[in-house]
Design a protein around this motif. Structure first.
Motif, PDB file in Angstrom:
ATOM      1  N   ILE A 133       0.833  -1.204   0.000  1.00 41.03           N
ATOM      2  CA  ILE A 133       0.000   0.000   0.000  1.00 41.03           C
ATOM      3  C   ILE A 133       0.867   1.253   0.000  1.00 41.03           C
ATOM      4  N   TYR A 134       1.877   1.272   0.843  1.00 37.30           N
ATOM      5  CA  TYR A 134       2.774   2.424   0.967  1.00 37.30           C
ATOM      6  C   TYR A 134       3.524   2.689  -0.337  1.00 37.30           C
ATOM      7  N   ARG A 135       3.961   1.621  -0.983  1.00 35.50           N
ATOM      8  CA  ARG A 135       4.786   1.740  -2.187  1.00 35.50           C
ATOM      9  C   ARG A 135       3.951   2.091  -3.418  1.00 35.50           C
ATOM     10  N   TYR A 136       2.753   1.498  -3.512  1.00 34.02           N
ATOM     11  CA  TYR A 136       1.985   1.617  -4.756  1.00 34.02           C
ATOM     12  C   TYR A 136       0.673   2.393  -4.617  1.00 34.02           C
ATOM     13  N   ARG A 137       0.198   2.604  -3.379  1.00 33.46           N
ATOM     14  CA  ARG A 137      -1.096   3.266  -3.149  1.00 33.46           C
ATOM     15  C   ARG A 137      -2.233   2.499  -3.826  1.00 33.46           C
ATOM     16  N   ARG A 138      -2.133   1.185  -3.809  1.00 30.94           N
ATOM     17  CA  ARG A 138      -3.144   0.311  -4.401  1.00 30.94           C
ATOM     18  C   ARG A 138      -3.739  -0.590  -3.322  1.00 30.94           C
ATOM     19  N   PRO A 139      -4.839  -1.278  -3.617  1.00 25.98           N
ATOM     20  CA  PRO A 139      -5.483  -2.111  -2.595  1.00 25.98           C
ATOM     21  C   PRO A 139      -4.609  -3.283  -2.154  1.00 25.98           C
ATOM     22  N   GLY A 140      -4.458  -3.410  -0.858  1.00 23.92           N
ATOM     23  CA  GLY A 140      -3.739  -4.531  -0.264  1.00 23.92           C
ATOM     24  C   GLY A 140      -4.496  -5.016   0.958  1.00 23.92           C
ATOM     25  N   PHE A 141      -4.570  -6.320   1.142  1.00 25.86           N
ATOM     26  CA  PHE A 141      -5.376  -6.887   2.220  1.00 25.86           C
ATOM     27  C   PHE A 141      -4.629  -8.017   2.924  1.00 25.86           C
ATOM     28  N   THR A 142      -4.687  -8.004   4.239  1.00 25.16           N
ATOM     29  CA  THR A 142      -4.276  -9.154   5.043  1.00 25.16           C
ATOM     30  C   THR A 142      -5.545  -9.829   5.517  1.00 25.16           C
ATOM     31  N   VAL A 143      -5.695 -11.099   5.199  1.00 22.61           N
ATOM     32  CA  VAL A 143      -6.883 -11.867   5.569  1.00 22.61           C
ATOM     33  C   VAL A 143      -6.493 -12.874   6.644  1.00 22.61           C
ATOM     34  N   GLU A 144      -7.103 -12.720   7.808  1.00 25.53           N
ATOM     35  CA  GLU A 144      -6.854 -13.647   8.921  1.00 25.53           C
ATOM     36  C   GLU A 144      -7.922 -14.735   8.877  1.00 25.53           C
ATOM     37  N   ALA A 145      -7.582 -15.863   8.276  1.00 24.63           N
ATOM     38  CA  ALA A 145      -8.544 -16.933   8.033  1.00 24.63           C
ATOM     39  C   ALA A 145      -8.749 -17.798   9.273  1.00 24.63           C
TER      40      ALA A 145
END
Length: 292
Positions: A251-263
């Motif tokens: 997110i910091y590098r690209y300003r694009r959507p990033g998600f951490t999913v805790e399954a």
């Protein structure tokens, strides 16, 4: 799955997929500390590039099996033209290319599942880093005692201060400097080379979706997280007090959507018997992720 999911299981499954589906490709993107190839699987042919990864943390190895099941089902549906979870996979895979790295931390996953033998090249060090305890089931780090999800150049110094861990151990040591570990560096180089439109990092546990990072996320990030949550039942969470993770850096590098999913839900490592129920929740989320 009754006996876990080891690196050799993943490699064999990758070979089977590549052999069965001409449109699936396997690429080596780097090496682990102990020389295990880090594998990325490519499925689909669309211009949109989505990345998913699993097993950053050693005791979260079940995420590798979950991601491989998804890639396998996606590939089979793509070939057959049948729907997956009620969705048209053929059209989806013409719009999107999935790049999956099923096991970021193979050395650590092997340690958690197989334990430590005296012939291990880091036997003395690992035993010392684990406080003399021979049970490694709670180990999160890579084989050099570095937490791979604290390795990225996104306010890494702040994460070091917060963690307060000054040397190798089972968890929470960010390493001597960002991207010091070959696994983290390989994934960073892979990400820069492929220039993904969005990323999803699979972890366990908590049934939550982390979607933000220090307000660097794009304006639609929360809306996208809500979509992922609506199909899975997982709770979108605006996280604070965490830096230097892969999702944070993306997110910091690209300003694009990033998600951490805790399954899933429980105590790591989650038991193999929970695999089917977790996958039933996770599959619609992963399918929706291909539309990000």
């Amino acid at each position: 799955m009754d006996n876990g999911y080891r690196y050799t299981d993943m490699i064999e499954e990758c070979r089977t997929l590549v052999s069965a589906f001409p449109f699936v490709e396997a690429h080596r993107i780097g090496w682990s500390v102990l020389g295990r190839p880090l594998i990325a699987l490519r499925c689909g042919c669309g211009p949109k590039r989505i990345h998913m990864n699993a097993s950053f943390h050693a005791n979260e190895w079940i995420t590798s099996a979950l991601l491989m099941r998804f890639v396998s089902e996606l590939s089979e549906s793509y070939r057959s033209g049948k729907k997956l979870g009620g969705q048209d996979v053929s059209g989806l895979c013409r719009e999107t290319t999935l790049w999956a790295v099923p096991m970021v931390n193979p050395d650590g996953a092997e340690l958690v599942q197989c334990g430590l033998c005296e012939s291990h090249p880091l036997y003395r060090e690992l035993l010392a880093w684990n406080g003399g305890i021979t049970d490694f089931s709670g180990w999160k780090a890579n084989i050099r005692g570095v937490d791979l999800n604290d390795q990225y150049p996104a306010f890494w110094e702040e994460e070091c201060k917060r963690r307060g861990v000054n040397g190798p151990g089972p968890r929470d040591y960010p390493g001597p400097y960002p991207l010091s570990e070959p696994e983290a560096a390989a994934l960073a180089m892979f990400t820069e080379r492929l220039d993904f439109h969005a990323v999803v990092a699979l972890h366990t546990q908590g049934r939550e979706i982390y979607w933000n990072y220090r307000d660097f996320e794009p304006p639609n990030a929360e809306l996208l997280a809500r979509k992922l949550g609506s199909v899975s039942g997982y709770k979108p969470v605006k996280l604070s007090g965490s830096d230097a993770g892969y999702k944070d850096w993306f997110i910091y590098r690209y300003r694009r959507p990033g998600f951490t999913v805790e399954a899933g839900y429980g105590e790591n490592p989650l038991p193999p018997r929970s695999f089917d129920s977790i996958y039933a929740e996770l599959r619609p989320l992963l399918l929706e992720s291909l539309r990000l």
